[in-house]
Structure formats: C-alpha cells, structure tokens
Scaffold this active site. Sequence first.
Site, mmCIF file in Angstrom:
data_model
loop_
_atom_site.group_PDB
_atom_site.id
_atom_site.type_symbol
_atom_site.label_atom_id
_atom_site.label_comp_id
_atom_site.label_asym_id
_atom_site.label_seq_id
_atom_site.Cartn_x
_atom_site.Cartn_y
_atom_site.Cartn_z
ATOM 1 N N ASP A 354 45.735 35.365 11.678
ATOM 2 C CA ASP A 354 46.439 34.403 10.839
ATOM 3 C C ASP A 354 47.871 34.191 11.314
ATOM 4 O O ASP A 354 48.448 35.002 12.014
ATOM 5 C CB ASP A 354 46.450 34.871 9.382
ATOM 6 N N GLU A 355 48.427 33.063 10.916
ATOM 7 C CA GLU A 355 49.849 32.739 11.020
ATOM 8 C C GLU A 355 50.426 32.923 12.429
ATOM 9 O O GLU A 355 51.439 33.583 12.627
ATOM 10 C CB GLU A 355 50.640 33.556 9.994
ATOM 11 N N LEU A 356 49.754 32.309 13.388
ATOM 12 C CA LEU A 356 50.328 32.237 14.733
ATOM 13 C C LEU A 356 51.388 31.140 14.763
ATOM 14 O O LEU A 356 51.239 30.103 14.104
ATOM 15 C CB LEU A 356 49.249 31.929 15.769
#
Length: 613
Positions: A354-356
């Site tokens: 998640d959340e790259l």
Amino acid sequence: MRDFILASVVTASALFTGHAEAVAANPLPKPANITWGDSGCFSFGAVTLEAPDHEVLQDAFDRATKTIRELMWIPAATEAPVRSFEAFPTPTGASRRRNSRRQYATPPGNCTGTIMRVKVDIANEHAGLEHAVDESYSLDLTAASDSIEISAATVYGALHALTTLQQLVINDGKGNLLIEQPVSVKDKPLYPVRGIMIDTGRNFISKNKIMEQLNGMALSKLNVLHWHLIDSQSWAVEIAAYPQMTDDAYSGNEIYSHDDLKEIISYAAARGIRVIPEIDMPGHASAGWGQIDESILTCQNSWWSNDNWPLHTAVEPSPGQLDILNNKTYEVTGKVYKEMTTIFPDSWFHIGGDELFANCNNFSSLALAFFNSGKTMGDLYQVWVDRALPNFRAQANKTFVMWEDVKLSADVAATGVLPKDVVLQAWNNGLDHISNLTAQGYRVIVSSADFMYLDCGYGGWVANDPRYNVQVNPNAIDGGLNFNWGGGGGSWCAPYKTWQRIYEFDFTSNLTATQKSLVQGAIAPLFSEQVDDVVISQKMWPRAAALAELVWSGNRDENGHKRTTELTQRILNFREYLVANGVQAAPLMPKYCLKHPHDCDLYLNQTALWTPA
C-alpha cells in the site's frame, strides 16, 4: 423513513414475546439459530467432558469451565419488553411502571435437572486451522437431560460451541450456576475471514496485550489476527538471517523473538485463531532494511512532507521504500520472507503493497532512468509484482494477501497482470472498491476505512501543525464545516467509527451472486500511530464485537430487518463480560443503559407513540 422505524418497533417487540422474556443469557455473536424451551432451568454441576482425546478440545473445555466457575457471571444487561408510553403530548404523559428485576421461568434453586456431562462429537478430528475450515456446530440441552450434546464438523466448531456454552451458564444471583431453559443451537459463520488487525510497527504492543486481544477474539468468535508486524518507523522482529535489523527496534525490550512469535501463534491456535503476518513491502520500508544495506532503499533520508502533495515521499514519517530495480532487494526480501514463513504456519501471508509514492522513487538513480525511458510509476509497481511474487513463491508457496492499491490506486496501480490467486484487502471507497475488485474476479477481504478503521477520529498526531492554531470558528455565521469545527480535526478517516457504524455496513450490497462468493469476510484494522499497551483494548473493544456478529450471523433478522436495536443489549452485556474476563473494553453508554437498553435508543420509544396516519 416512518415505515422503516415502525417496522423496527414491531421487529424489536417480537423479540421479547414468549419464552424469551425469561431468558437472561444472550450470546454474542448471536447464533445463526437458537431456540429456547420452557420446561425449566438446569443446575450446572460438576461437569465432565466426554469427547475424543484431543488436547486443544480438552484445554478449551478446562478454560471454559474454569471461567464459568470463577466468574459466576450474572448478565449485566438483559432484554426486556419495550416500554409503552401514553400518547404525546398529554398533560399526564407518564410511562407505565417498569420491572427491571430479572425474571426466570423457574424460581432459582428449583431447577428440574442437573447438567453433569458435556458430550462432544467431532466428525473430522484432524482438520487443520486453515482458511475456510468448517466451524459449524450444534449444541443441544433437552428437557430432563443431564448432558449437553455438542456436534461439530471440526475441533474449531467445537471450540465455538464451548464459547457459546460459556455465555449460556449464568449465576442466578444467589451463587447457583444454571442454564435457564432447554436450548438448541445450530450455528455456523457467514464468512471464513473474521478478524482484527494490530499494528506493532508504529508503537510496540507487548506479548501480554496481544494475548488479551486474542482472548477477546476467542470470546466473540473472531478467527483471524492480521498482524502488521513492522513499518517504516521500527523493526521489532528478530530475523536470524539479518540480526542487525532489530537495531531499529525502539529498545532492546521492544523486540519479538522467535520464541515470542511462536508463543503468540500457539496461544491463538489453541483458541481457533489464525495469525496472518504482514511484512509491508515495497512501501512503508525504512527501519530494519537500511541496517542490511542502504542501497536497497530509496528516499529514506528525504523530508516526508511538502505543501505540494505530489511531492510527498511518504504519507507519514519516516519515509522509505524498497528500491524495486535493485537486484539485492529481492535477495534480502526473499530471505526475510522465507524465515518468517518458517515461524508463521498459516498458508496465507500478507506482503503489504500500500501507499507507494512516485516521488520517493525519484531518489533512486535506477528508477529515474526507468522513468526517463518513458515508463510510469504503475510500470515500476508491475516490476515488483513480476519479480517479487515469483521470488517469494520460490522460497515458500503461500497465498499472498495485498492491499488493494496494487489494482486500484489512481496514482500507482500496477499496469500489468496481478495473479488472480492474490487476495486483495479493500480499504478505500467502501462499496465501490469491493464491487470493482470482485468484478475483476479477485477474492476480497473487506476493511473499508469509512466503516471499519478503529483508529479513526482521534485527531491528528504530527506536531507543529498550524491548522490547530485557530481561535475563532471561521464559519460561525454560515455554519460550514472546517478543520477544527465539525471537520476531521486532522484525522484523515474521521469520524470515529462507532459500533453502530460498523454493524450497519452491508458490504455486499448490489453485488452479483458470483461477486458475493468472492468476499471472504472482514478485518477491522487498528493502526497504532496513537495506540500502545495503555489504550489498545479500549480502542479495539467492544467495537470489534460488533464486527464479530456482522460477519458471523449478519446484521438482519429472519425477516430481513436490521437488528441493531436488538444488538444493543447484547453488546452492552458483552462489554461487561469482556471486562470481567480481563479485556479492558471501553464503555459504550451510561451504565443506566445496561438495565434499560431500549430507553437509550434514539427512535424506538418515541416512534412507539406514533399511530398510522
């Protein structure tokens, strides 16, 4: 709206007719089917177990009977008929006198029989604790019997039966243990994944407090602990292949040894709970990894925040992502993954995703060259999918769980193929993302932030935030919402998710039958930016119990009506039961509501006054 409320009144009233008025015990989660008789109570004697020779079952029986005898539980909240009122308004609109004393069908001490045995039959004694293991059971206590008969497909169903039994045996108020009436339970869960997520990367959670959460889970029949083990801020997990990683633990006392991990896993398994570990990769990566080789990270020495959101390198401090184009990244992550799979036996393993942040990769010379060749961040994420997943499978072939970002992130979603055997955890945009993922044929775990994030609504936590330095409501005249008045107050997923909000979530709405079959269940996350040992149980419980019933037997009665009003009594009682069992659950209402739960409804008593137009 009026028709719905009136229907709710009728439904609620029907709950309290017949034999149910005499029954104080009310298990949570509500069984799929429970039927009470009316021939009188049973004393709970010196009960013995007649069952296959199975260590897990025997230990569970010993725990349940020990708790029953030591706790001597008197239900704190009991169902009662909804009070009726005079029509409103009248000069003398007084309510009828209520009787708040508990009523039993048979006077205490005059039970018709004594329970001496618990007989357990298990169809498959050797079934392992794996995804979709059969957890069904039946429990029967018939008139004039001295035995409770339990039948289960596997030992895990039998554990649930004992948990139900534990809530059925109560103290009559004079020190006598009894089951109030003959009872028959036919029960099984709606979903195979029913869980909570704890995060030990932002703040450390002690082994004892993790076990406390497991105790709450067992009492409420939750069966999956999703353990977000590490994050960019700290690495608290012993890795024999790279012992230097724990140099980034907060202290030498805040590290999970292999023995600690195994003890927690064993404790969970004895209670029918799977532990699915998460090593978040390639984002949320800084602590630990840099102790091995700084070159496998990018942007770890950057400033995480910027007034221009696209220039952020991370969603929060500290920044860092694994360098997807560095060959050594795959050597290191493969070894860490392999070692963790030898510790965690579950066939599922969560690899994050998640959340790259695209801007983080601009600190990598390899990534810059990649972008300069015309490739996108989505193309870079696809490189990770194409290289990391086969590499992990070569070390140990598990079912991978990933956050939904890999398919649905507007900024960084992988541009190519993600194998359909990857289970995706949906956390954004509620029903829309659940529908999107299942329409593409992916199995989904529901963790929608709008409904299930237990860390929401506590305000912001980063320091030096000038948005709080406002002395006068700038929207005082027009009443508009803003950061400090009626807004999120720094919590990105505000407001706080109440137990009602969680329980009312119909997360398969408008899905086709095929899509519904792909929904595996739900996990309520509790990220730990503002959580440690002191507050974890209060923030987790009893709200997680609302999720437990939602995914065990649903939020509707046999007529399709929402039963949130009915749940009020159960969850208030269950909160007291959790506290009595050492789980430090938060209060939900004034204690008055324990004795008079329906006085604390928003609409029920008022709408009972209405007459059809």
